[in-house]
Scaffold this active site. Structure first.
Site, mmCIF file in Angstrom:
data_model
loop_
_atom_site.group_PDB
_atom_site.id
_atom_site.type_symbol
_atom_site.label_atom_id
_atom_site.label_comp_id
_atom_site.label_asym_id
_atom_site.label_seq_id
_atom_site.Cartn_x
_atom_site.Cartn_y
_atom_site.Cartn_z
ATOM 1 N N LYS A 109 -49.542 58.532 -39.932
ATOM 2 C CA LYS A 109 -48.955 58.023 -41.171
ATOM 3 C C LYS A 109 -50.029 58.103 -42.232
ATOM 4 O O LYS A 109 -51.223 58.121 -41.924
ATOM 5 C CB LYS A 109 -48.519 56.556 -41.003
ATOM 6 C CG LYS A 109 -47.308 56.180 -41.814
ATOM 7 C CD LYS A 109 -46.017 56.617 -41.158
ATOM 8 C CE LYS A 109 -44.809 56.291 -42.011
ATOM 9 N NZ LYS A 109 -43.555 56.558 -41.319
HETATM 10 P P1 NAD Z 1 -37.377 55.176 -50.355
HETATM 11 O O1 NAD Z 1 -38.614 55.053 -51.157
HETATM 12 O O2 NAD Z 1 -36.507 56.357 -50.548
HETATM 13 O O3 NAD Z 1 -36.477 53.856 -50.552
HETATM 14 C C1 NAD Z 1 -36.971 52.569 -50.315
HETATM 15 C C2 NAD Z 1 -35.939 51.582 -50.847
HETATM 16 O O4 NAD Z 1 -36.359 50.253 -50.515
HETATM 17 C C3 NAD Z 1 -35.794 51.607 -52.368
HETATM 18 O O5 NAD Z 1 -34.443 51.369 -52.702
HETATM 19 C C4 NAD Z 1 -36.655 50.424 -52.808
HETATM 20 O O6 NAD Z 1 -36.278 49.905 -54.064
HETATM 21 C C5 NAD Z 1 -36.349 49.452 -51.701
HETATM 22 N N1 NAD Z 1 -37.341 48.396 -51.573
HETATM 23 C C6 NAD Z 1 -38.685 48.472 -51.708
HETATM 24 N N2 NAD Z 1 -39.228 47.253 -51.580
HETATM 25 C C7 NAD Z 1 -38.208 46.400 -51.331
HETATM 26 C C8 NAD Z 1 -38.125 45.010 -51.105
HETATM 27 N N3 NAD Z 1 -39.226 44.250 -51.083
HETATM 28 N N4 NAD Z 1 -36.906 44.471 -50.886
HETATM 29 C C9 NAD Z 1 -35.813 45.239 -50.900
HETATM 30 N N5 NAD Z 1 -35.819 46.561 -51.108
HETATM 31 C C10 NAD Z 1 -37.004 47.116 -51.333
HETATM 32 O O7 NAD Z 1 -37.836 55.065 -48.817
HETATM 33 P P2 NAD Z 1 -37.065 55.565 -47.517
HETATM 34 O O8 NAD Z 1 -37.578 56.903 -47.175
HETATM 35 O O9 NAD Z 1 -35.600 55.312 -47.667
HETATM 36 O O10 NAD Z 1 -37.671 54.570 -46.412
HETATM 37 C C11 NAD Z 1 -37.118 53.281 -46.172
HETATM 38 C C12 NAD Z 1 -37.572 52.791 -44.801
HETATM 39 O O11 NAD Z 1 -37.159 53.735 -43.807
HETATM 40 C C13 NAD Z 1 -39.092 52.661 -44.623
HETATM 41 O O12 NAD Z 1 -39.347 51.598 -43.731
HETATM 42 C C14 NAD Z 1 -39.470 53.965 -43.959
HETATM 43 O O13 NAD Z 1 -40.693 53.871 -43.237
HETATM 44 C C15 NAD Z 1 -38.281 54.158 -43.053
HETATM 45 N N6 NAD Z 1 -38.062 55.533 -42.594
HETATM 46 C C16 NAD Z 1 -37.863 56.543 -43.495
HETATM 47 C C17 NAD Z 1 -37.616 57.833 -43.014
HETATM 48 C C18 NAD Z 1 -37.326 58.990 -43.929
HETATM 49 O O14 NAD Z 1 -36.980 60.056 -43.431
HETATM 50 N N7 NAD Z 1 -37.403 58.848 -45.237
HETATM 51 C C19 NAD Z 1 -37.602 58.071 -41.637
HETATM 52 C C20 NAD Z 1 -37.791 57.018 -40.758
HETATM 53 C C21 NAD Z 1 -38.015 55.746 -41.255
#
Ligand code: NAD
Length: 420
Positions: A109
């Site tokens: 990461k």
């Molecule tokens: P992103 O940046 O596209 O979206 C994150 C979202 O969370 C946004 O809407 C943001 O406003 C919101 N957010 C941030 N802080 C917050 C808070 N304190 N309370 C409520 N909402 C909040 O990110 P993403 O890629 O959708 O990732 C989201 C989660 O999924 C993370 O934990 C990430 O590690 C996990 N994840 C992502 C992927 C991927 O392919 N993108 C894969 C596996 C896991």
């Protein structure tokens, strides 16, 4: 073992989860630190020329958890709270996740402590390129392959690929996944995590004897994962009644019109202020009565403070590490709630990243149908293995998923032996 370099709430939580599973699996003490501790980490100062002519230095990190099964793999996060300890915790979860779904990777990461929303596009590009430059000694298609995470997207991946390729003197699409399709990205990668979440929700509903039609869902986080999961679940007939982001949340018990919401988010960059719903806080969203609760934002959202108050039947962990071990202990007393643990639930992202890497290495690309077909097959296999182990040993789905992942890494390390 002195953990001070990585000491942080998330790293302590990842270690606590590991220790519980290691006790259960009777992994010898001597093997535990070797399994747990990240193999290496790099901290870099990233100087960026800002639009006003000043220079600002951001802290960036890349942590690689183990190199036993192949290169390392994991996202890059741009968020103000990024620390090396948080990144290290995320690498551990990536390792168990990749092993659970059978990918030939260790976890990695990376992240930069910055607020991408406060940066101009030019500043964001310069930050990404300089951070990539600093990582060149440790990344590469056979070493460590980054991908998007919170605060990063396809465009950021394109800049990483370009910066790395310029240094190598030729295009190297396999250095990063989650790129635009035109640059060697995979069809279906952008949607993979959210669609995987929705697929596993439907499998959990089958397991619970629930119907999708008319079921309700609340989603915390409306980024890549949350928004795609919402659309995919709505297609199954599930009504999305609450959604939140970093700025607040919205609630409409009759269902939120996702097309209208997307138009609102495009113009305001937040779900807040959406006219056809009532405002709620993130805390309220988590305890809203619904069938399916999807944390899809950050770590440690379901805690001992709210776990007893949840009013859902399925928790589908789109985010990494959204539930603390203390909350898990409370959920263990609530068998009416079925948890799809993070390392299983959001594994669709790394699975299709793996497909993207394979396609890049072969320069031979698959149709979206092929990608999705292969994705659902791997998810189904991992879901059934986890469910069967959980039933056989009478352990939680999280414990079962972690046991499967940790056992595979432990077995691989035992087979390779300890050098010298
Ligand atoms: P992103 O940046 O596209 O979206 C994150 C979202 O969370 C946004 O809407 C943001 O406003 C919101 N957010 C941030 N802080 C917050 C808070 N304190 N309370 C409520 N909402 C909040 O990110 P993403 O890629 O959708 O990732 C989201 C989660 O999924 C993370 O934990 C990430 O590690 C996990 N994840 C992502 C992927 C991927 O392919 N993108 C894969 C596996 C896991």
């Amino acid at each position: 073992m002195n953990l001070h370099l990585y000491d942080s709430p998330s790293f302590r939580m990842a270690c606590q989860q590991f220790d519980l599973v290691a006790d259960f699996m009777e992994i010898p003490e001597a093997a535990r630190d070797r399994l747990k501790m990240p193999k290496r980490s790099l901290s870099v100062a990233v100087p960026v020329r800002m639009d006003d002519g000043s220079t600002q230095v951001f802290m960036g990190y890349r942590v690689q958890h183990h190199l036993t099964l192949g290169p390392t793999k994991g996202g890059i996060r741009f968020h103000p709270d990024v620390t090396v300890g948080e990144v290290a915790a995320l690498t551990m979860w990536m390792s168990w996740k990749c092993a659970l779904v059978g990918l030939p990777y260790g976890g990695a990461k990376g992240g930069v402590a910055c607020d991408p929303r406060a940066l101009s596009n030019g500043e964001l590009e310069r930050l990404t390129r300089r951070y990539t430059q600093e990582l060149i000694p440790v990344i590469g298609p056979q070493m460590d392959i980054p991908a998007p995470d919170v605060g990063t997207n396809e465009q950021v991946m394109a800049w990483i690929m370009d910066t790395y390729s310029l240094q190598m003197g030729h295009a190297v699409p396999g250095v990063v996944t989650g790129k635009p399709v035109l640059l060697g990205g995979s069809l279906g990668r952008r949607e993979a995590t959210g669609r995987g979440v929705a697929y596993l929700v439907s499998r959990a509903m089958d397991t619970m004897g629930m119907q999708a039609q008319g079921a309700t869902a609340a989603i915390q986080g409306y980024g890549n994962v949350g928004s795609v999961a919402a659309v995919s679940m709505a297609k199954q007939g599930i009504k999305i009644i609450a959604i939140s982001d970093a700025f607040g949340g919205i609630h409409n018990p009759n269902g939120i019109d996702l097309n209208k919401l997307d138009a609102h988010v495009s113009s305001t960059r937040s779900v807040v202020g959406f006219p056809d719903a009532e405002p709620i806080t993130n805390e309220q969203l988590l305890i809203t009565p619904c069938d399916i609760l999807i944390p899809a934002a950050l770590e440690r959202q379901i805690t001992e403070a709210n776990a007893a108050k949840l009013q859902c039947r399925i928790i589908a962990e789109g985010a990494n590490g959204p539930t603390t071990p203390e909350a898990d202990a409370i959920l263990a007393q609530r068998p009416e709630i079925f948890v799809i643990p993070d390392i299983l639930c959001n594994s669709g992202g790394v699975i299709v990243s793996y497909f993207e890497w394979v396609q890049d290495l072969q320069s031979f690309f698959w149709s979206e149908g092929e990608v999705m077909d292969k994705l659902y097959r791997l998810l189904e296999q991992a879901y059934m293995q986890t469910l069967n182990l959980s039933r056989k040993k009478n352990i939680s789905m999280r414990f079962a998923a972690l046991s499967l992942g940790i056992k595979r890494v432990h077995d691989a390390k035992t087979l390779r032996g300890l050098y010298p």
